[in-house]
Design a protein around this motif. Structure first.
Motif, PDB file in Angstrom:
ATOM      1  N   ALA A 120       0.809  -1.022  -0.139  1.00 16.12           N
ATOM      2  CA  ALA A 120       0.002  -0.055   0.101  1.00 16.12           C
ATOM      3  C   ALA A 120       0.873   1.215   0.063  1.00 16.12           C
ATOM      4  N   ASP A 121       2.069   1.260   0.670  1.00 14.63           N
ATOM      5  CA  ASP A 121       2.671   2.416   1.079  1.00 14.63           C
ATOM      6  C   ASP A 121       3.385   2.516  -0.535  1.00 14.63           C
ATOM      7  N   SER A 122       3.848   1.679  -1.207  1.00  9.79           N
ATOM      8  CA  SER A 122       4.550   1.659  -2.410  1.00  9.79           C
ATOM      9  C   SER A 122       3.643   2.179  -3.236  1.00  9.79           C
ATOM     10  N   PHE A 123       2.555   1.775  -3.604  1.00  7.02           N
ATOM     11  CA  PHE A 123       1.373   2.087  -4.498  1.00  7.02           C
ATOM     12  C   PHE A 123       1.192   3.869  -4.223  1.00  7.02           C
ATOM     13  N   TYR A 124       1.048   4.138  -2.909  1.00 12.17           N
ATOM     14  CA  TYR A 124       0.875   5.586  -2.631  1.00 12.17           C
ATOM     15  C   TYR A 124       2.076   6.270  -3.365  1.00 12.17           C
ATOM     16  N   LYS A 125       3.282   5.735  -3.194  1.00  4.82           N
ATOM     17  CA  LYS A 125       4.464   6.774  -3.506  1.00  4.82           C
ATOM     18  C   LYS A 125       4.509   6.499  -5.274  1.00  4.82           C
ATOM     19  N   ILE A 126       4.160   5.328  -5.627  1.00  8.75           N
ATOM     20  CA  ILE A 126       4.042   5.294  -7.169  1.00  8.75           C
ATOM     21  C   ILE A 126       3.101   6.679  -7.599  1.00  8.75           C
ATOM     22  N   PHE A 127       1.843   6.561  -7.075  1.00 12.39           N
ATOM     23  CA  PHE A 127       0.954   7.388  -7.751  1.00 12.39           C
ATOM     24  C   PHE A 127       1.329   8.811  -7.330  1.00 12.39           C
ATOM     25  N   THR A 128       2.132   9.022  -6.235  1.00 13.09           N
ATOM     26  CA  THR A 128       2.152  10.353  -5.893  1.00 13.09           C
ATOM     27  C   THR A 128       3.617  10.859  -6.752  1.00 13.09           C
TER      28      THR A 128
END
Length: 172
Positions: A47-55
């Motif tokens: 989840a943290d990775s996808f947050y970083k990917i999208f931001t």
């Protein structure tokens, strides 16, 4: 990866982000699983990775490198999770046993080895993943984990020996 999908994600299109998540979640989950044991930690790192990917997707210069870029974010998140959980213990044992290259040609054996990684101490597991699977050199691993290059090499050898013992014990 579709360039149009990545462009839509860069424009914060939620449907595109969901589609990208659905396409990549399985692959990136597998990366997390190589580093972390606990399902909660794996889900949190993903989840943290996808947050970083999208931001940070606007920082992606070449859409052709998206998968490698995303994978690097996931690896860094997993390492950060290990550091935060204080599970990244590096043993200073020196061992010099390695697998023969021909033994790793078999896909089934590779899958068994990946399953056996969960029996390694977290530090050894991380170094084995970074070197043998992700392809990082010992110098970069040392910087990433704040250890010496010699410790990285030693831990890789320790991981190889332990995996070899586990393979023998499992009759693989």
């Amino acid at each position: 990866m579709e360039r149009d999908l990545l462009l839509e994600c860069q424009r914060n299109d939620r449907n595109a982000q969901r589609k990208l998540y659905e396409q990549m979640a399985g692959k990136l989950y597998s990366v997390c699983k190589r580093y972390l044991k606990n399902d909660e930690d794996i889900e949190e790192a993903l989840a943290d990775s996808f947050y970083k990917i999208f931001t940070k997707i606007n920082q992606l210069q070449n859409p052709d490198t998206f998968e490698a870029w995303a994978k690097k974010i996931v690896v860094n998140e997993c390492l950060q999770k290990l550091r935060n959980n204080k599970e990244l213990h590096i043993s200073l044992e020196e061992n010099h046993v390695s697998f023969s290259d021909s033994a790793c040609d078999n896909h089934s054996l590779e899958k068994d080895i990946l399953n056996l990684l969960n029996f390694l101490p977290e530090g050894c597991k991380a170094i084995f993943n970074l070197f043998a699977i992700e392809g990082y050199p010992h110098k970069e691993i040392a910087v990433m984990l704040s250890i010496s290059e010699g410790t990285s090499k030693s831990q890789l050898n320790f991981a190889r020996k332990k995996l070899q013992e586990l393979l023998v014990n499992q009759n693989i």
